[in-house]
Design a protein around this motif. Structure first.
Motif, PDB file in Angstrom:
ATOM      1  N   ALA A   1     -21.146  82.553 -43.060  1.00 33.67           N
ATOM      2  CA  ALA A   1     -21.775  81.827 -41.954  1.00 33.67           C
ATOM      3  C   ALA A   1     -20.950  82.004 -40.683  1.00 33.67           C
ATOM      4  CB  ALA A   1     -21.913  80.353 -42.313  1.00 33.67           C
ATOM      5  N   ASN A   2     -19.636  81.857 -40.818  1.00 32.14           N
ATOM      6  CA  ASN A   2     -18.778  82.066 -39.644  1.00 32.14           C
ATOM      7  C   ASN A   2     -18.987  83.446 -39.050  1.00 32.14           C
ATOM      8  OD1 ASN A   2     -17.719  79.601 -40.132  1.00 32.14           O
ATOM      9  ND2 ASN A   2     -15.775  80.334 -41.034  1.00 32.14           N
ATOM     10  N   ALA A   3     -18.989  84.426 -39.922  1.00 31.19           N
ATOM     11  CA  ALA A   3     -19.063  85.807 -39.442  1.00 31.19           C
ATOM     12  C   ALA A   3     -20.372  86.069 -38.711  1.00 31.19           C
ATOM     13  CB  ALA A   3     -18.915  86.769 -40.621  1.00 31.19           C
ATOM     14  N   LEU A   4     -21.432  85.367 -39.130  1.00 24.08           N
ATOM     15  CA  LEU A   4     -22.743  85.660 -38.559  1.00 24.08           C
ATOM     16  C   LEU A   4     -23.121  84.696 -37.442  1.00 24.08           C
ATOM     17  CD1 LEU A   4     -24.820  86.652 -41.696  1.00 24.08           C
ATOM     18  CD2 LEU A   4     -23.115  87.933 -40.405  1.00 24.08           C
ATOM     19  N   GLU A   5     -22.199  83.851 -37.081  1.00 25.95           N
ATOM     20  CA  GLU A   5     -22.496  82.866 -36.051  1.00 25.95           C
ATOM     21  C   GLU A   5     -23.081  83.542 -34.821  1.00 25.95           C
ATOM     22  OE1 GLU A   5     -19.587  79.333 -36.237  1.00 25.95           O
ATOM     23  OE2 GLU A   5     -19.791  79.858 -34.099  1.00 25.95           O
ATOM     24  N   GLY A   6     -24.064  82.905 -34.270  1.00 24.11           N
ATOM     25  CA  GLY A   6     -24.649  83.451 -33.045  1.00 24.11           C
ATOM     26  C   GLY A   6     -25.805  84.390 -33.284  1.00 24.11           C
ATOM     27  N   LEU A   7     -25.947  84.872 -34.506  1.00 27.07           N
ATOM     28  CA  LEU A   7     -27.095  85.760 -34.755  1.00 27.07           C
ATOM     29  C   LEU A   7     -28.370  84.926 -34.885  1.00 27.07           C
ATOM     30  CD1 LEU A   7     -25.747  88.459 -37.237  1.00 27.07           C
ATOM     31  CD2 LEU A   7     -25.959  88.536 -34.750  1.00 27.07           C
ATOM     32  N   PRO A   8     -29.499  85.520 -34.507  1.00 27.26           N
ATOM     33  CA  PRO A   8     -30.757  84.757 -34.510  1.00 27.26           C
ATOM     34  C   PRO A   8     -31.348  84.654 -35.919  1.00 27.26           C
ATOM     35  CG  PRO A   8     -31.160  86.998 -33.773  1.00 27.26           C
ATOM     36  CD  PRO A   8     -29.703  86.926 -34.102  1.00 27.26           C
ATOM     37  N   LEU A   9     -30.621  84.014 -36.807  1.00 25.29           N
ATOM     38  CA  LEU A   9     -31.095  83.888 -38.182  1.00 25.29           C
ATOM     39  C   LEU A   9     -31.105  82.433 -38.621  1.00 25.29           C
ATOM     40  CD1 LEU A   9     -29.110  86.726 -40.017  1.00 25.29           C
ATOM     41  CD2 LEU A   9     -31.449  86.814 -39.157  1.00 25.29           C
ATOM     42  N   SER A  10     -32.030  82.117 -39.526  1.00 22.04           N
ATOM     43  CA  SER A  10     -32.046  80.766 -40.082  1.00 22.04           C
ATOM     44  C   SER A  10     -30.876  80.623 -41.051  1.00 22.04           C
ATOM     45  CB  SER A  10     -33.350  80.555 -40.851  1.00 22.04           C
ATOM     46  OG  SER A  10     -33.327  81.329 -42.029  1.00 22.04           O
ATOM     47  N   PRO A  11     -30.473  79.377 -41.326  1.00 24.90           N
ATOM     48  CA  PRO A  11     -29.354  79.176 -42.266  1.00 24.90           C
ATOM     49  C   PRO A  11     -29.637  79.846 -43.617  1.00 24.90           C
ATOM     50  CG  PRO A  11     -29.960  77.101 -41.208  1.00 24.90           C
ATOM     51  CD  PRO A  11     -30.976  78.098 -40.772  1.00 24.90           C
ATOM     52  N   LYS A  12     -30.917  79.794 -44.030  1.00 28.98           N
ATOM     53  CA  LYS A  12     -31.276  80.400 -45.304  1.00 28.98           C
ATOM     54  C   LYS A  12     -31.040  81.917 -45.254  1.00 28.98           C
ATOM     55  CE  LYS A  12     -35.238  80.197 -48.338  1.00 28.98           C
ATOM     56  NZ  LYS A  12     -36.669  79.884 -48.338  1.00 28.98           N
ATOM     57  N   GLU A  13     -31.429  82.506 -44.147  1.00 33.89           N
ATOM     58  CA  GLU A  13     -31.236  83.954 -44.001  1.00 33.89           C
ATOM     59  C   GLU A  13     -29.748  84.307 -43.966  1.00 33.89           C
ATOM     60  OE1 GLU A  13     -35.137  85.552 -41.532  1.00 33.89           O
ATOM     61  OE2 GLU A  13     -33.769  84.151 -40.515  1.00 33.89           O
ATOM     62  N   VAL A  14     -28.998  83.463 -43.291  1.00 34.72           N
ATOM     63  CA  VAL A  14     -27.552  83.693 -43.254  1.00 34.72           C
ATOM     64  C   VAL A  14     -26.970  83.653 -44.667  1.00 34.72           C
ATOM     65  CG1 VAL A  14     -25.349  82.676 -42.562  1.00 34.72           C
ATOM     66  CG2 VAL A  14     -27.233  82.833 -40.909  1.00 34.72           C
ATOM     67  N   SER A  15     -27.391  82.643 -45.392  1.00 30.33           N
ATOM     68  CA  SER A  15     -26.843  82.460 -46.735  1.00 30.33           C
ATOM     69  C   SER A  15     -27.173  83.665 -47.620  1.00 30.33           C
ATOM     70  CB  SER A  15     -27.395  81.162 -47.317  1.00 30.33           C
ATOM     71  OG  SER A  15     -27.161  81.123 -48.685  1.00 30.33           O
ATOM     72  N   ARG A  16     -28.337  84.273 -47.366  1.00 37.69           N
ATOM     73  CA  ARG A  16     -28.735  85.431 -48.179  1.00 37.69           C
ATOM     74  C   ARG A  16     -27.820  86.641 -47.986  1.00 37.69           C
ATOM     75  NH1 ARG A  16     -34.500  85.812 -47.244  1.00 37.69           N
ATOM     76  NH2 ARG A  16     -35.546  84.192 -48.470  1.00 37.69           N
ATOM     77  N   CYS A  17     -26.974  86.608 -46.929  1.00 37.99           N
ATOM     78  CA  CYS A  17     -26.095  87.749 -46.673  1.00 37.99           C
ATOM     79  C   CYS A  17     -24.788  87.659 -47.444  1.00 37.99           C
ATOM     80  CB  CYS A  17     -25.782  87.844 -45.176  1.00 37.99           C
ATOM     81  SG  CYS A  17     -27.250  88.148 -44.166  1.00 37.99           S
ATOM     82  N   LYS A  18     -24.589  86.564 -48.156  1.00 35.76           N
ATOM     83  CA  LYS A  18     -23.253  86.372 -48.724  1.00 35.76           C
ATOM     84  C   LYS A  18     -22.905  87.378 -49.806  1.00 35.76           C
ATOM     85  CE  LYS A  18     -24.485  82.452 -51.796  1.00 35.76           C
ATOM     86  NZ  LYS A  18     -25.923  82.352 -51.479  1.00 35.76           N
TER      87      LYS A  18
END
Ligand code: TPP
Ligand code: TPP
Ligand code: SF4
Ligand code: SF4
Ligand code: MG
Ligand code: MG
Lengths: 345, 617, 345, 617
Positions: B150-167
């Motif tokens: 989440a930290n690494a992707l901060e600022g990207l236009p993604l929903s929290p769910k989408e962010v979490s999918r990158c882990k």
């Protein structure tokens, strides 16, 4: 695709379609008439050379049919003719592929293959020899036997309702649906021609008498004194008239078909329902399919419905053409060495 | 960033890694990416995906855990590894479920963010295993993967769910760092995969890089590992799964025989992929027919075979059961078809996503009447390619159905494959009958094969079918003596294939104390076990059957050269039964039916026991 | 027949029908809603004690359903649920027998059992979870997928036409045919109640979203801004009105349904086609089944048709009763020693 | 009439008669009537109907010939006879087709009216065999049966076709005269059969009497034959076919277990009759369900079993193939069902009206996964009754599918049966689970059977299915160790049946030179062959398997008591394979697959050869 060395189509005669095998049906069986009409009409029906014709069947008396035709033939396993035929047709769309099948073969064990072939509109011609009985296994009731029928397996009468094969095929979106009777050679010949001429799945139900196990199943439609009052010959664009003196007609009362007398001046032909084989929706044909649910109404024979849409085998062939055009003819070396590769040396 | 302490590199010859998480966590993808990169840099490798029958079972549950194990090395290897050196566990359920398969003293990397009360409860943990000493036998690294991503992707236009999918890409990046693998391969994959979603490309790449950087920066990892490339034969390689190799094999057979491919099939795990792969080969003229059921799948193929195609059908156990009657039709009509059965756990629906070898006797005997067919088995993922071609060759040459057995492990597992050039693959000669002179549909050539005269050929009109046929003429025949003859001819035809296949090869001593005989997907495991036993000074050899019906000509002689024969199988002894019945030879059995590949160690123990070592008799 | 020791039916709650098994569908799957509505309505639907309820299924995501119901349950093999259920029901007609099935399970491999169960009017309730995709095997197209669909097995688009399950069931003479949507719990509850109340084969198609492999397949029918204009709620004896402002209606032009605007004064509700669930012939229902073949017309949900005829299981039971009355309760000794016997002594 | 010369009576111990004619000539009926009368007067007998796959093939053709052979005697007999003493041939085709099976010096009665040009041509005769000396090795009697029948029926209100249809009764009457049998039985049958057509009663009775009288009057027959009643054990008898005995057996099992019978079936030759018989037992509460196909047949039965019925399904080879997948479901759900497979000629559609034993391995092994079922085989027509009850007992006690094998010969053949009284038949105990206390769907009793808790039982709601189940609890389980355990438990359960079945019995010496081991319908043939061999002084014994999976406990010991074991089968050695695989015992085989019962003489020759006599090795 068809590996013809010769390309013109000779003028065939009926006997060109007759194989060297003795016909082994019971004397008097309605199957003989079907075979005769097919052989008689095939010189006209078959627009291709006869080596491009394939007859395919399942198991049953009717399914012996391919042995008697001097074409390519495949006597398959019980119920699987429509899918065996589909395989042949998809593999080689240039072939003219016909299915000979019985009411048990097509509608009992084979029902699923049939409705899927209809849905997919595979360009095969399905000829159903409907004798409303299992002939080859000696007289058990079939899915087209009338409720209450006493047979070897229903000594106290059957308790299930029969399929209406026309309605089932329409419900599966078959693009050509027709019916004929073994005892009316002329009509059958016409129907065979129409069946052969259709591009797409063509379903032809033929009422066929099994004189051994279900004799007279269609006698009201074949006996002289009853047939005219019980049979409605469907003709495209024509009002629906029937009866010994062509004095009765079908009128549509809302969605409900009724019989009217056109001899007493009250109704004329102009009031009658006009047959339309090519109706866009299946409604017209479905009403006809159920016409004789009411025993006062006649049984229609003829073409119930015909419409056109891409065939399955054609669709597959076109897709291959399209992909070849788009991607180029397949290159095995490229496919093998495609993707994430690395070299070791 | 400049103050990062240089990490030590430790050299290893082989490593087994397991990724595990929710079925929605993308573990199969992570594993595949790690495999592809690992293959690409030249390690030998072998993989074992292990996923649940549920598609995306609710997050955090034990039954929703999806795993991917991968064994890679600087030398030749043959199994995915009995137990793993490293586990990446994305949540408590993944930890719990996989712990039994981790080496003592192994490494465990957990996503510590996921060890909250809810997930611990879903995994039936009473205490947080990270807080008690239940993991004291392991090297545990707690990494807050979710929040770091989440930290690494901060600022990207993604929903929290989408962010979490990158882990999962974060985890992958970290593992790439730990085992010194480049990011490039995966970065390219991300780019092409999400071509239409540039924000996903950015997010996943960032997560990947963040994971890598985290390894570099953090204090918790002190050592990195290097596994040198393996010394593989020269050539171009790719990492290939059994299902893909099977599909390519039939494509090659189609090209090499000049016959268009027809695949009639009905989806079923774990065979569906073959249909999926082949449906991409439309520009080869390959026709794929997703049929209404398995019966339709094979029967359409029989029709296509009659019409002159290279016709095949793919399925798994329950589907093979349904094809039984139609295989008999192909036997009777003597038409070439190949039935590919990717075995899975049975009986009935059984364990659909697991592997097993229990369809062998069904393949050999499961039909009414005397209905002999040729039965082959592939032994490794890449071997599926060769066996697909061989199955096609035999079917076409002998006008016979062939059943090719693979299994769930081969199908989904992968290994590096030295790609053959098209001209290295032998041609398959097919002669359609054209000449009407002296044509009879059931006449036979020197191989007892009947002529293949396809519709469309002038003057060869004939009829075939499932009723008994008169020899030569092919008319329906109820003649008793003809039937006896035909039953025996059909059997002889399949027996004759013996003369056309390679001898059974022995790895190791040509005679001695013990031979381990296997078939199918157990090849690698047996190979490693035998190698280990040899290293331990035990006199044991290996032979592995590609051909089960008929068996190679020298089989009996081979078996007789050893005092004992051990047959390990993932069934209750089906090959053992065949061998006993065929040769009246006493055989030892090892039968473990857990839905998983056998373990090297189980076989090794059995070998030791049989040779009087271990806890012998 | 049901071996009840207790005979009164307790007042059940939804949770009485919830088993101890964790539900394993993907988060967001439409199956959850179906399960919820079934459990919610069953206290009312089930007129018998819950030990007399049996849920039967084939294979597929949807077919996991029985595990989650605290009733008797049988997770069968792929495609065979209707016939497994028929066996249970014929054996014990006192049971309330339900089938949970998917579009692949019921209409691909299971098509034949389905149409035969319809034809025979076996008194089972068939609930089709139609997501127009194979869920459990991870995303191949199904017989209800639209033509041209790109899936794992049709990378260049499918070339076959889908079944219309309503039309197929009507073509097989099902006695109760209805449709609902996973995202409309209230409507679904009503349909489940109607399904349960029917005596005879009851077929309920539920449009179900598979958010993993076919997300949004029914979005026009479920999304706020489109659903009202695309859904026609069938109500018996009511004119067919739809649209955001209830401003559109269906009129019958001969056999052809058309949309008319009833807001501008030209047409009123009185001009509209009135729904009749109980129409004697299937025509009415068939026209509705094909309504949205024309993309300008809405998709009907609700009860298409209901009619009554003897059930198969009832027919079998009655025949047994009748024969027992006629011949007397079977006497084994008599049967064994019947026929041509002789004595040796 | 008064001047008729008294004919001599000759006493015979046994006679084999064959009736043959067009499939429309009523030969099956004639044969059955002769059998019933023969049984009724107390002879032992054994029959072999042999009819074509065509229903009524065109008159006069070779493939349209229908035959019925019948062996009767004053002593115990066990086969329909290798060859016939007397042939009644209604036309040239019947003569031609059957001549090879008539004893040298045998008697042939022909309907001389039928030997016209047309019929001779249809039978491919160049010359009339009655006119040349091709029949010189036989006693030929030319009887103008057609015209004699017509004369006898003159004046009756029947069409010529109807008259001609009575000629089989003329032939029957003549044979009754020749073998001194009463007309009464058949006269009564005619009366009840044509209840509604009095003119047919009169015509057929007259034809029958005319045939009898013709024997009396004519000069051509000089001798009549007497075959004394056999000395059978005391009791009430009837003549019974295998299919009828099977139907009655399941009816008895239903009564004796207190469970209603459910038969889900799809018609198929030669099994359809069982469905037909049972559909008459409606007043026993028996439910017969003519399903849409074989899969539906068995699956409906599985549903009925779940619901607490004695559920069975009947079929023949191709149908068994289709039931394969569903049998696996019954294995996994551990529900009792009986699958009756009436074997016929295969593979594929094969020879539908002929007999064979080639479905044995399909029955034992033909399923995906490890799917053990119990396999039984009946040995004589009347034995089908006992084996039907035994199959039901085992299925119900062990909660397992049982496959009962019969065959076309047993099914259609008949023999006298001493009818058991209902109270002589043992009860089958069935306990449905009722008690919710401690109920788990996959708990097991001492036989490893799980409880049968049927819908409708309060508080036992549970779910079963084809996925692997956890032991005891019955929830879906993907646990590897549980699967291994369950696979082994299911196999053990079927193995345990061994402890509950009789030992394999030996007829003859308990040890010695040669044991002839058989199974199924070859029993009678082997028995006569062994008896003949014993009479010839050869040391040979017989053992015949009722139970094939599991085999009786003492099987290995029995086999080891003989120097050689011969296994004659109407297949290519399927039992031989099982025995070799199970016991590593060398066996001799005799495999003749002609769609017909084995001949006593073939077995006898093989015995002689094996014991060093004859044309030895
Ligand atoms: C798998 C299988 N099941 C059953 C049979 C037996 N069988 C052969 S034909 C037939 C039905 C024949 O009826 P139908 O299709 O109406 O054909 P008909 O003989 O009346 O022309 C049956 C049940 C079979 N051959 N194969
Ligand atoms: C005999 C057999 N063939 C194929 C399969 C594989 N299979 C399982 S479920 C399924 C289709 C699932 O689709 P659907 O019925 O639409 O259910 P969904 O998962 O979409 O709810 C298939 C092909 C199987 N289990 N058994
Ligand atoms: S049994 Fe019936 S259908 Fe079959 S050949 Fe004879 S008359 Fe025709
Ligand atoms: S795959 Fe689709 S249908 Fe299956 S559980 Fe997931 S969302 Fe539901
Ligand atoms: Mg028929
Ligand atoms: Mg679906």
């Amino acid at each position: 695709m068809a590996n013809n060395t010769e390309t013109t189509t000779p003028k065939y005669k009926a006997k060109d379609f007759s194989s060297d095998q003795d016909v082994r049906w019971c004397p008097g069986c309605g199957d003989y008439s079907i075979l005769a009409q097919v052989q008689r009409t095939f010189p006209e029906v078959i627009e291709t050379r006869k080596e491009n014709v394939v007859w395919i069947s399942g198991i049953g008396c009717s399914s012996r049919f391919p042995y008697y035709m001097d074409t390519y033939g495949f006597h398959g396993i019980h119920g699987r003719a429509p899918i065996l035929a589909s395989g042949v047709k998809i593999a080689n769309p240039d072939l003219s592929v016909w299915v000979a099948t019985g009411d048990g073969d097509l509608l009992s064990i084979g029902g699923n293959h049939f409705i899927h072939a209809c849905r997919k509109n595979v360009d095969i011609k399905v000829v159903l020899f409907n004798n409303r009985i299992y002939g080859l296994t000696k007289g058990q009731y079939s899915p087209t036997s009338e409720k209450g029928k006493v047979t070897k397996t229903t000594p106290f009468g059957s308790v299930d309702y029969p399929f209406n094969p026309i309605s089932l095929s329409l419900g599966s979106d078959a693009t050509f649906v027709a019916r004929s009777i073994d005892r009316n050679p002329k009509h059958m010949q016409e129907m065979i021609k129409r069946t052969g001429a259709h591009k797409g799945l063509a379903f032809l139900e033929i009422f066929q008498n099994c004189n051994i196990f279900n004799d007279g199943a269609f006698s009201v439609l074949t006996e002289k004194d009853t047939k005219d009052d019980h049979t409605l010959f469907l003709e495209n664009d024509k009002p629906m008239v029937f009866g010994k003196n062509q004095d009765k007609g079908i009128k549509l009362d809302g969605l409900k078909p009724i019989v009217v007398d056109i001899s007493n001046g009250k109704y004329s032909k102009d009031d009658l329902w006009v047959h339309n084989e090519f109706s866009v929706s299946p409604t017209h044909a479905i009403i006809l399919a159920h016409l004789d649910d009411n025993k006062d109404l006649p049984t229609p024979v003829g073409v119930f419905r015909q419409y056109f849409k891409e065939t399955y085998d054609g669709g597959i062939a076109n897709q291959i053409k399209y992909v070849k055009e788009k991607k180029g003819e397949g290159d095995l070396e490229k496919v093998l060495f495609g993707g994430n590769t690395w070299e070791v040396d | 960033m400049t103050h990062v302490k240089e990490k030590d590199f430790q050299q290893l010859s082989d490593v087994t890694v397991r990724f595990a998480g929710d079925s929605g966590d993308g573990m199969q993808l992570t594993g595949t990416q790690f495999s592809d990169t690992t293959a690409w840099i030249g390690n030998d490798l072998n993989t074992l995906p292990d996923y649940p029958a549920e598609i995306r079972a609710p997050a955090g549950t034990l039954y929703g855990v999806s795993g991917f194990q991968l064994h890679f090395s600087s030398t030749d290897i043959h199994t995915p590894g009995d137990t793993a050196d490293v586990l990446v566990a994305m949540n408590p359920a993944a930890l719990k479920k996989n712990l039994p398969d981790i080496k003592n003293d192994g490494t465990i990397i957990v996503n510590s963010d996921a060890f909250d009360v809810k997930n611990l409860k879903l995994a039936n943990y009473d205490n947080n295993p990270l807080d008690d000493d239940s993991l004291s036998g392991y090297h545990v690294f707690e990494v807050p993967i979710t929040s770091l991503t989440a930290n690494a992707l901060e600022g990207l236009p993604l929903s929290p769910k989408e962010v979490s999918r990158c882990k999962n890409f974060f985890a992958l990046g970290l593992m790439y760092w730990l085992y010194d693998r480049p990011l490039q391969n995966t970065e390219e994959w991300i780019k092409s995969k999400f071509k239409k979603k540039p924000e996903y490309v950015e997010a996943n790449s960032k997560a990947l890089q963040a994971g890598h950087k985290f390894g570099e920066m953090t204090e918790i990892f002190t050592t990195r590992y290097k596994v040198e490339p393996a010394k593989l034969p020269k050539g171009i390689y790719k990492n290939i799964s059994g299902n893909e190799a099977t599909a390519l094999g039939f494509l090659a057979a189609s090209v090499k025989s000049g016959l268009p491919l027809f695949l009639g099939s009905y989806p079923i795990t774990p065979a569906s992929e073959i249909l999926q792969f082949i449906s991409n080969y439309k520009n080869f003229g390959a026709k794929t027919f997703q049929a209404e059921d398995e019966i339709a799948g094979i029967t359409s193929a029989i029709g296509a075979s009659f019409a002159g195609h290279l016709a095949i059908t793919t399925t798994s156990g329950p589907g093979l059961a349904l094809k039984t009657e139609a295989i008999g039709l192909a036997v009777m009509t003597e038409l070439p078809i190949v039935v590919i059965n990717v075995q899975r756990g049975g009986p009935s629906t059984g364990l659909p996503t697991k592997t097993e070898q229990a369809d062998l006797l069904q393949a050999v005997y499961g039909r009414n009447g005397e209905a002999p067919v040729c039965v082959l088995a592939a032994r490794t993922p890449r071997d599926c390619f060769n066996m697909a071609i061989e199955a096609s060759r035999i079917a076409l040459k002998y006008m016979t159905p062939v059943i090719l057995l693979t299994d769930g492990y081969l199908a989904n597992g992968s290994e590096p494959w030295r790609i053959p050039h098209v001209d290295e693959i032998t041609e398959i000669k097919v002669d359609f009958r054209k000449d009407p002179e002296g044509f009879y549909p059931y006449s036979r050539d020197e191989n007892l094969a009947r002529p293949w005269a396809i519709p469309g050929t002038p003057n060869l009109e004939h009829r075939i079918g499932g009723l008994e046929k008169s020899n030569i003429y092919g008319n329906v025949s109820y003649d008793p003596d003809n039937h006896d003859k035909m039953v025996k001819l059909r059997t002889q035809k399949v027996k004759n294939i013996r003369n056309d296949i390679p001898d059974l090869k022995i790895d190791g001593e040509q005679s001695g104390e013990l031979l381990v005989l296997g078939w199918g997907g157990t090849y690698g495991t047996i190979k490693e076990a035998v190698a280990k036993a040899n290293n331990a000074g035990l006199n044991v050899s290996q032979a592995h059957l590609h051909y089960i019906n008929p068996l190679p000509k020298n089989t009996e002689a081979v078996l007789n050269n050893y005092k004992k024969v051990l047959i390990p199988e993932i069934n209750l002894g089906q090959l053992a039964r065949l061998i006993r019945g065929e040769f009246l030879i006493r055989v030892e059995q090892l039968n473990i039916v857990r839905g998983l590949p056998l373990k090297v160690n189980d076989i090794l123990e059995k070998i030791t026991e049989l040779l009087g070592g271990g806890n012998g008799k």
